[in-house]
Design a protein around this motif. Structure first.
Motif, PDB file in Angstrom:
ATOM      1  N   SER A 191       0.803  -1.230   0.000  1.00  0.00           N
ATOM      2  CA  SER A 191       0.000   0.000   0.000  1.00  0.00           C
ATOM      3  C   SER A 191       0.832   1.273   0.000  1.00  0.00           C
ATOM      4  N   GLN A 192       2.091   1.205   0.457  1.00  0.00           N
ATOM      5  CA  GLN A 192       2.932   2.398   0.523  1.00  0.00           C
ATOM      6  C   GLN A 192       3.965   2.454  -0.610  1.00  0.00           C
ATOM      7  N   VAL A 193       3.890   1.552  -1.542  1.00  0.00           N
ATOM      8  CA  VAL A 193       4.808   1.565  -2.686  1.00  0.00           C
ATOM      9  C   VAL A 193       4.428   2.722  -3.593  1.00  0.00           C
ATOM     10  N   LYS A 194       5.406   3.549  -3.964  1.00  0.00           N
ATOM     11  CA  LYS A 194       5.122   4.791  -4.671  1.00  0.00           C
ATOM     12  C   LYS A 194       5.383   4.742  -6.176  1.00  0.00           C
ATOM     13  N   GLU A 195       6.397   3.997  -6.590  1.00  0.00           N
ATOM     14  CA  GLU A 195       6.795   4.066  -7.994  1.00  0.00           C
ATOM     15  C   GLU A 195       6.564   2.771  -8.770  1.00  0.00           C
ATOM     16  N   LEU A 196       6.907   1.647  -8.185  1.00  0.00           N
ATOM     17  CA  LEU A 196       6.803   0.387  -8.915  1.00  0.00           C
ATOM     18  C   LEU A 196       5.349  -0.052  -9.037  1.00  0.00           C
ATOM     19  N   LYS A 197       5.076  -0.796 -10.096  1.00  0.00           N
ATOM     20  CA  LYS A 197       3.718  -1.291 -10.339  1.00  0.00           C
ATOM     21  C   LYS A 197       3.794  -2.713 -10.881  1.00  0.00           C
ATOM     22  N   GLU A 198       2.673  -3.397 -10.851  1.00  0.00           N
ATOM     23  CA  GLU A 198       2.627  -4.755 -11.368  1.00  0.00           C
ATOM     24  C   GLU A 198       3.056  -4.777 -12.835  1.00  0.00           C
ATOM     25  N   GLY A 199       3.880  -5.772 -13.175  1.00  0.00           N
ATOM     26  CA  GLY A 199       4.384  -5.896 -14.531  1.00  0.00           C
ATOM     27  C   GLY A 199       5.753  -5.282 -14.745  1.00  0.00           C
ATOM     28  N   ASP A 200       6.239  -4.475 -13.787  1.00  0.00           N
ATOM     29  CA  ASP A 200       7.575  -3.880 -13.920  1.00  0.00           C
ATOM     30  C   ASP A 200       8.652  -4.952 -13.824  1.00  0.00           C
ATOM     31  N   GLU A 201       9.641  -4.858 -14.677  1.00  0.00           N
ATOM     32  CA  GLU A 201      10.802  -5.747 -14.637  1.00  0.00           C
ATOM     33  C   GLU A 201      11.867  -5.085 -13.768  1.00  0.00           C
ATOM     34  N   VAL A 202      12.242  -5.744 -12.680  1.00  0.00           N
ATOM     35  CA  VAL A 202      13.120  -5.123 -11.693  1.00  0.00           C
ATOM     36  C   VAL A 202      14.301  -6.023 -11.350  1.00  0.00           C
ATOM     37  N   TYR A 203      15.284  -5.414 -10.695  1.00  0.00           N
ATOM     38  CA  TYR A 203      16.411  -6.186 -10.166  1.00  0.00           C
ATOM     39  C   TYR A 203      16.930  -5.499  -8.919  1.00  0.00           C
ATOM     40  N   GLY A 204      17.655  -6.252  -8.092  1.00  0.00           N
ATOM     41  CA  GLY A 204      18.194  -5.662  -6.881  1.00  0.00           C
ATOM     42  C   GLY A 204      18.732  -6.699  -5.917  1.00  0.00           C
ATOM     43  N   ASN A 205      19.359  -6.199  -4.865  1.00  0.00           N
ATOM     44  CA  ASN A 205      19.852  -7.008  -3.753  1.00  0.00           C
ATOM     45  C   ASN A 205      18.798  -6.909  -2.662  1.00  0.00           C
ATOM     46  N   ILE A 206      18.174  -8.011  -2.298  1.00  0.00           N
ATOM     47  CA  ILE A 206      16.998  -7.986  -1.426  1.00  0.00           C
ATOM     48  C   ILE A 206      17.309  -7.703   0.035  1.00  0.00           C
ATOM     49  N   ASN A 207      18.584  -7.747   0.437  1.00  0.00           N
ATOM     50  CA  ASN A 207      18.947  -7.530   1.838  1.00  0.00           C
ATOM     51  C   ASN A 207      19.671  -6.195   2.002  1.00  0.00           C
ATOM     52  N   GLU A 208      19.062  -5.280   2.736  1.00  0.00           N
ATOM     53  CA  GLU A 208      19.660  -3.960   2.898  1.00  0.00           C
ATOM     54  C   GLU A 208      21.035  -4.055   3.540  1.00  0.00           C
ATOM     55  N   LYS A 209      21.172  -4.876   4.572  1.00  0.00           N
ATOM     56  CA  LYS A 209      22.462  -5.108   5.228  1.00  0.00           C
ATOM     57  C   LYS A 209      22.830  -6.575   5.053  1.00  0.00           C
ATOM     58  N   ALA A 210      23.948  -6.833   4.413  1.00  0.00           N
ATOM     59  CA  ALA A 210      24.325  -8.205   4.057  1.00  0.00           C
ATOM     60  C   ALA A 210      24.473  -9.114   5.266  1.00  0.00           C
ATOM     61  N   LEU A 211      25.012  -8.582   6.369  1.00  0.00           N
ATOM     62  CA  LEU A 211      25.338  -9.423   7.519  1.00  0.00           C
ATOM     63  C   LEU A 211      24.437  -9.181   8.719  1.00  0.00           C
ATOM     64  N   GLU A 212      23.571  -8.204   8.650  1.00  0.00           N
ATOM     65  CA  GLU A 212      22.728  -7.858   9.789  1.00  0.00           C
ATOM     66  C   GLU A 212      21.273  -8.214   9.500  1.00  0.00           C
ATOM     67  N   GLY A 213      20.867  -9.368   9.975  1.00  0.00           N
ATOM     68  CA  GLY A 213      19.485  -9.791   9.807  1.00  0.00           C
ATOM     69  C   GLY A 213      19.016  -9.895   8.373  1.00  0.00           C
ATOM     70  N   PRO A 214      19.782 -10.554   7.504  1.00  0.00           N
ATOM     71  CA  PRO A 214      19.304 -10.741   6.128  1.00  0.00           C
ATOM     72  C   PRO A 214      18.001 -11.529   6.143  1.00  0.00           C
ATOM     73  N   LYS A 215      17.210 -11.353   5.123  1.00  0.00           N
ATOM     74  CA  LYS A 215      15.897 -11.991   5.077  1.00  0.00           C
ATOM     75  C   LYS A 215      16.002 -13.498   5.279  1.00  0.00           C
ATOM     76  N   GLN A 216      15.065 -14.029   6.058  1.00  0.00           N
ATOM     77  CA  GLN A 216      15.062 -15.469   6.331  1.00  0.00           C
ATOM     78  C   GLN A 216      14.844 -16.258   5.050  1.00  0.00           C
ATOM     79  N   PHE A 217      14.046 -15.712   4.168  1.00  0.00           N
ATOM     80  CA  PHE A 217      13.769 -16.406   2.915  1.00  0.00           C
ATOM     81  C   PHE A 217      14.200 -15.534   1.748  1.00  0.00           C
TER      82      PHE A 217
END
Length: 426
Positions: free
Chosen positions: A154-180
């Motif tokens: 609900s708070q996403v401002k720019e991206l929309k369904e169908g957008d092709e994206v890329y990125g590193n999903i963990n903001e901090k590599a060693l501090e609480g990276p996503k469990q999944f």
């Protein structure tokens, strides 16, 4: 095994690294449009083929069918993913076909993973090297991802369904990276960590970039590198090193770029923009009379690196022990960096470098992990395509065996992509 997530956190995500899907309930004969791509193969390696991934420095056409498939397919409640429930060697990795698709938080988007990448940090994490700051087990590995947005918070401002994206999903590599992580069919990621995929790169090329290019860029910024300065890059043929060379030259305006590698990779360094290619098997860079404003150590030789820097210069150590005045940092994932660098990627001034070692078949995931842990790879080990995102028609009661190509880099990224798939009856 059925993975359950601690509420209200993420659950399971699609796959980018040594991933492949064993029994998808749905798949399709490949119909991706094919168009010419510009690739370069390091001297002494074979030319591009389905069996080997050459040094690819420019991308082929977009897999448009992947986007259409994502937009038209309802998000299921369960997905397939790689997971481990204990720390250890590659043998702890297991494939699970019934993992809950992660819920999307207000500032996140849900990505249908088309390609993902494996980095050396994935291996260190799996080995329990930073368990004190890791998220709870079980874990789905994978930091880098490329795919299609299928749901937005609900708070996403720019991206929309169908957008092709890329990125590193963990903001901090060693501090609480996503469990999944990204080695799953779907992954939930904060919008601020993502950028639109460069138009000239396919999903697999894009998947191999985020963590490495963000590390390269942040290293240059933290060392105060700027136009007119000189730089020495240790392990210039690695995933991060190859990008440091290009960013220093094309983005920051370096006056001189020197880099080290083994004999067989000297020409690669020159092709990336290095003015001075140093063969570390024959020369001791620390004994050179010429010193540099900045040294980026991507091989673990900080004790030698500090001898090659000018007085008042800066040394960033990306691995190994740190010798003053050298320093270390942990990269912060930042979609704004990717957005800033997209024009350089789309113009071809900065190119992803992939290792000619691959492909590794899915059955050799252990070998793939072992390869990136040797620190001998060229560029980035990367790419794995989600076969269900390649515009394939439905079929059932069969196994999907994915051909996986791997491209690796010592401090770089490992990713995979499916060149083709084979249907076999149960």
């Amino acid at each position: 095994m059925r993975a359950t997530l601690p509420k209200p956190h993420l659950q399971f995500f699609p796959s980018p690294l040594p991933l492949s899907f064993n029994k998808p309930s749905l798949a399709f004969p490949e119909t991706r449009r094919k168009s010419p791509s510009t690739t370069f193969t390091p001297k002494g390696t074979s030319s591009p083929s389905f069996g080997r991934v050459p040094l690819r420095v420019s991308a082929s056409s977009q897999a448009a069918s992947a986007t259409e498939t994502a937009k038209s397919t309802a998000v299921p409640s369960e997905m397939k993913a790689w997971i481990y429930g204990e720390y250890g060697g590659v043998d702890v990795l297991k494939f699970d076909e019934k993992v809950a698709v992660p819920e999307v938080k207000e500032d996140q988007v849900l990505i249908k993973v088309v390609a993902a990448a494996l980095n050396p940090v994935d291996a260190k994490r799996r080995q329990g090297k930073f368990k004190a700051t890791d998220s709870p087990l079980p874990t789905v590995p994978g930091y880098d991802v490329a795919g299609v947005v299928v749901k937005v918070g609900s708070q996403v401002k720019e991206l929309k369904e169908g957008d092709e994206v890329y990125g590193n999903i963990n903001e901090k590599a060693l501090e609480g990276p996503k469990q999944f992580g990204s080695l799953a069919e779907y992954t939930a990621v904060e919008e601020k960590l993502l950028a639109l995929k460069p138009k000239n790169l396919d999903f697999s090329q894009a998947a191999g970039l985020p963590l490495a290019i963000e590390t390269a860029y942040e290293a240059l910024e933290r060392t105060g590198f700027s136009a007119g300065k000189s730089i020495l890059v240790l392990n210039g043929a690695g995933g991060v090193g190859s990008l440091v060379i290009q960013l220093a030259k094309q983005v920051f305006g370096a006056s001189k770029v020197a880099a080290t590698s083994s004999t067989g990779k000297l020409e690669l360094l020159k092709s990336l923009g290095a003015d001075l290619a140093i063969d570390y098997t024959k020369e001791n860079f620390e004994d050179f009379p010429e010193k540099f404003d900045v040294v980026i150590d991507a091989v673990g030789q900080c004790d030698k690196a500090v001898k090659a820097v000018k007085e008042g210069g800066s040394v960033a150590a990306l691995t190994g022990a740190v010798t003053p005045p050298g320093f270390r940092f942990v990269v912060t994932s930042n979609g704004e960096v990717l957005k800033k660098l997209n024009p350089y990627l789309e113009s071809g001034k900065v190119k992803p470098v992939v290792d000619p070692k691959g492909p590794f078949p899915f059955a050799q995931v252990a070998e793939a992990f072992a390869y990136i842990e040797t620190n001998r790879a060229t560029g980035k080990m990367e790419r794995i395509y989600n076969p269900r995102m390649q515009g394939m028609g439905a079929w059932s009661h069969s196994h999907l065996i994915m051909g996986v190509s791997i491209v690796a880099g010592g401090i770089g990224t490992l990713a995979w992509w499916s060149n083709k798939c084979v249907e076999t009856k149960d």
